[in-house]
Design a protein around this motif. Sequence first.
Motif, mmCIF file in Angstrom:
data_model
loop_
_atom_site.group_PDB
_atom_site.id
_atom_site.type_symbol
_atom_site.label_atom_id
_atom_site.label_comp_id
_atom_site.label_asym_id
_atom_site.label_seq_id
_atom_site.Cartn_x
_atom_site.Cartn_y
_atom_site.Cartn_z
ATOM 1 N N ALA A 53 66.865 39.995 92.191
ATOM 2 C CA ALA A 53 66.522 39.126 93.211
ATOM 3 C C ALA A 53 66.066 37.893 92.511
ATOM 4 C CB ALA A 53 65.255 39.504 94.088
ATOM 5 N N ASN A 54 65.499 37.817 91.342
ATOM 6 C CA ASN A 54 65.173 36.559 90.545
ATOM 7 C C ASN A 54 65.611 36.727 89.010
ATOM 8 O OD1 ASN A 54 63.273 34.759 89.330
ATOM 9 N ND2 ASN A 54 62.985 34.177 91.483
ATOM 10 N N ALA A 58 59.628 38.721 85.766
ATOM 11 C CA ALA A 58 58.331 38.747 85.968
ATOM 12 C C ALA A 58 58.035 39.050 87.462
ATOM 13 C CB ALA A 58 57.871 37.242 86.047
ATOM 14 N N THR A 59 56.788 39.263 87.903
ATOM 15 C CA THR A 59 56.535 39.365 89.330
ATOM 16 C C THR A 59 55.715 38.735 89.965
ATOM 17 O OG1 THR A 59 54.706 40.871 88.821
ATOM 18 C CG2 THR A 59 57.048 42.182 88.973
ATOM 19 N N GLN A 60 55.777 38.377 91.136
ATOM 20 C CA GLN A 60 54.991 37.509 91.996
ATOM 21 C C GLN A 60 53.601 37.673 91.919
ATOM 22 O OE1 GLN A 60 56.149 35.172 93.705
ATOM 23 N NE2 GLN A 60 54.052 34.440 94.260
ATOM 24 N N ARG A 61 52.925 36.312 91.581
ATOM 25 C CA ARG A 61 51.618 36.579 91.512
ATOM 26 C C ARG A 61 50.894 36.464 92.834
ATOM 27 N NH1 ARG A 61 48.843 32.772 86.987
ATOM 28 N NH2 ARG A 61 46.917 33.050 88.475
ATOM 29 N N LEU A 62 49.853 36.955 93.163
ATOM 30 C CA LEU A 62 49.258 36.782 94.693
ATOM 31 C C LEU A 62 48.015 36.042 94.512
ATOM 32 C CD1 LEU A 62 49.602 40.513 95.477
ATOM 33 C CD2 LEU A 62 51.089 38.740 95.966
ATOM 34 N N VAL B 75 61.179 41.951 98.438
ATOM 35 C CA VAL B 75 61.651 40.748 98.006
ATOM 36 C C VAL B 75 61.614 39.698 99.316
ATOM 37 C CG1 VAL B 75 63.916 39.687 97.370
ATOM 38 C CG2 VAL B 75 63.513 41.762 96.369
ATOM 39 N N LYS B 97 65.057 44.105 101.207
ATOM 40 C CA LYS B 97 63.806 44.926 100.670
ATOM 41 C C LYS B 97 62.690 44.576 101.464
ATOM 42 C CE LYS B 97 65.833 46.233 96.077
ATOM 43 N NZ LYS B 97 65.742 46.266 94.918
ATOM 44 N N PRO B 280 59.810 39.039 93.054
ATOM 45 C CA PRO B 280 59.661 40.224 93.744
ATOM 46 C C PRO B 280 58.336 40.388 93.858
ATOM 47 C CG PRO B 280 61.511 40.187 92.309
ATOM 48 C CD PRO B 280 60.907 39.037 92.005
ATOM 49 N N VAL B 281 57.745 41.020 94.871
ATOM 50 C CA VAL B 281 56.397 41.477 94.860
ATOM 51 C C VAL B 281 56.464 42.898 94.525
ATOM 52 C CG1 VAL B 281 54.364 41.835 96.482
ATOM 53 C CG2 VAL B 281 55.858 39.729 97.018
#
Lengths: 95, 482
Positions: A53-54, A58-62, B75, B97, B280-281
């Motif tokens: 997807a990217n 890394a993963t999304q920071r909240l 996503v 997703k 992605p979360v």
Amino acid sequence: MAIDASEVQKVAHLARLSISDDAVDATTTTISSILELVDQMQAVDTQNVEPLANPLDATQRLRADVVSEDNQREKLQSCAPAVEDGLFLVPRVIE
Amino acid sequence: MQWETVIGLEIHVQLATKTKIFSGASTAFGAEPNTQACAVDLGLPGILPVVNEEAINMAIKFGLGIDAEINKVNVFERKNYFYPDLPKGYQTTQLEKPIVGAGHVDITLADGSTKSIRIHHAHLEEDAGKSLHEDFHGMSGIDLNRAGTPLIEIVTEPDIRSSEEAVAFAKKLHSIVTTLGICDGEMSQGSMRFDVNVSVRPKGQEELGTRTETKNLNSFKFMEAAIHKEVERQIDVLEDGGKITQETRLYNGDTGEARSMRSKEEANDYRYFPCPDLLPVVIDDSRLEKLKADMPEMPDAKKARFIANFGLNDYDAEILSGDQATAHYFEASVAVSQDAKLSANWVMGELSRSLNQSSIGISASPVTAEMLGGLIQRIKDNTISGKIAKEVFEALWNGEGTSADDVIEKKGLKQVTDTGAIETMIDEVLAANAQQVDNYRAAPEDKRGKMIGFFVGKCMQASKGKANPGMVNQILKQKLDG
């Protein structure tokens, strides 16, 4: 995979891009050659590869749910072509 | 021909976060236009969205509340279309997703049976702004305060077979999201909006008919009416030999009129792709475990507990557990009254009638749960009769006292339980109605039960309702049957 001129025009319309008539052929050829490259890539075996997807590993920071933006209406509307009663004015849209 | 209706719903639920899904602008309702729309919400160049943690948590809670799988990697994608209330030119949403996978919501039907409605998935997305079509010199006005408000869109399988089932489902969903505290449930403010997919097919046919979608219904009543109208229209078209066109329709709740929207064939080409601005979360186990541990009691569990612990019947338990505020009020009143059945009767009867008449919610009731509990106590210990209790309730409702005891004291409503006083009063009533006494005594045994009501009425009248009805009955019988 090739793309024809009418598809190019349709996609251009969806993206609100204006392509002049004499540029349509050249654009069609260019996009088709990109799609040919995609065709070549399709030949790679991706059976055991997770869809990406990217590209960043890394993963999304909240963000905490705290209001951090105050009212900036005046500033933000200073570049708008037409404003009234705090509303942005746009060419009339009716469903 | 017999037709079967097939309905699937898409529900947009506004999450009760303080800020937008991708920006730190406030989501408070009712602000001046565009005062809660920051650069991110306006889609200005150079912006970068950052995901609101609370929106993620609330979506997960919803998933847990409907026994759904939570997709630990989800996503955000871009759904591309042009409309003035969507300044970025795309809506950030989820497709491949989504955060919440398949689950189910169980509804109770009119005959008391239970039906499970499957949820296909629920995804997170941002709300759009609002277009105001009043005439601004031939232009439309745009308010972007709502743009970027977090939504979960819940998509059902086509499991619903009537407008009644659709409404039962919608109410259950309302109860679930308000119990979870993830949505304020204010339908009139657009906090829950329903898109209804309707088709009909000959009864017994496997294949689904062509469906239409009616968008943006924001009340249970409008949804029910819109479905009715659309089912009728489709059956009329088919029975006249026509064909249903797949289209989007609009229903005007105020006029009850429905019409076709422009055909969206072209606009439906949304060219989704993963949003390059968002990673992605990933939901880790510790977050999931913590949210699981914090889950409130869900409506189904509450209903079961009301039946088991309070001995309520199915119907009463369903109503009292359906809404968080009602359930809370009911339990608080039982804590004082120590009588679940009487509390249930008063909450669903006198109280709900008064609330409806004044159009106020139960949490704003002038008669608190404690007051009602105290009132019921006084009925149980025979201080007041059921009839006087209604008078006390009304006084409490009108703010004429701080508690049932206070009102009873002030108004001198205490029930007369002194045998001597009641006997004297009964003697007077009998003396004043000698003819009826003779009639009663001349009547056969099986008629007397009804006739005694006349004397009870007279006695209660004479005591201004304060005599204990049980005692009046008993003493009257003794004297009359002598």
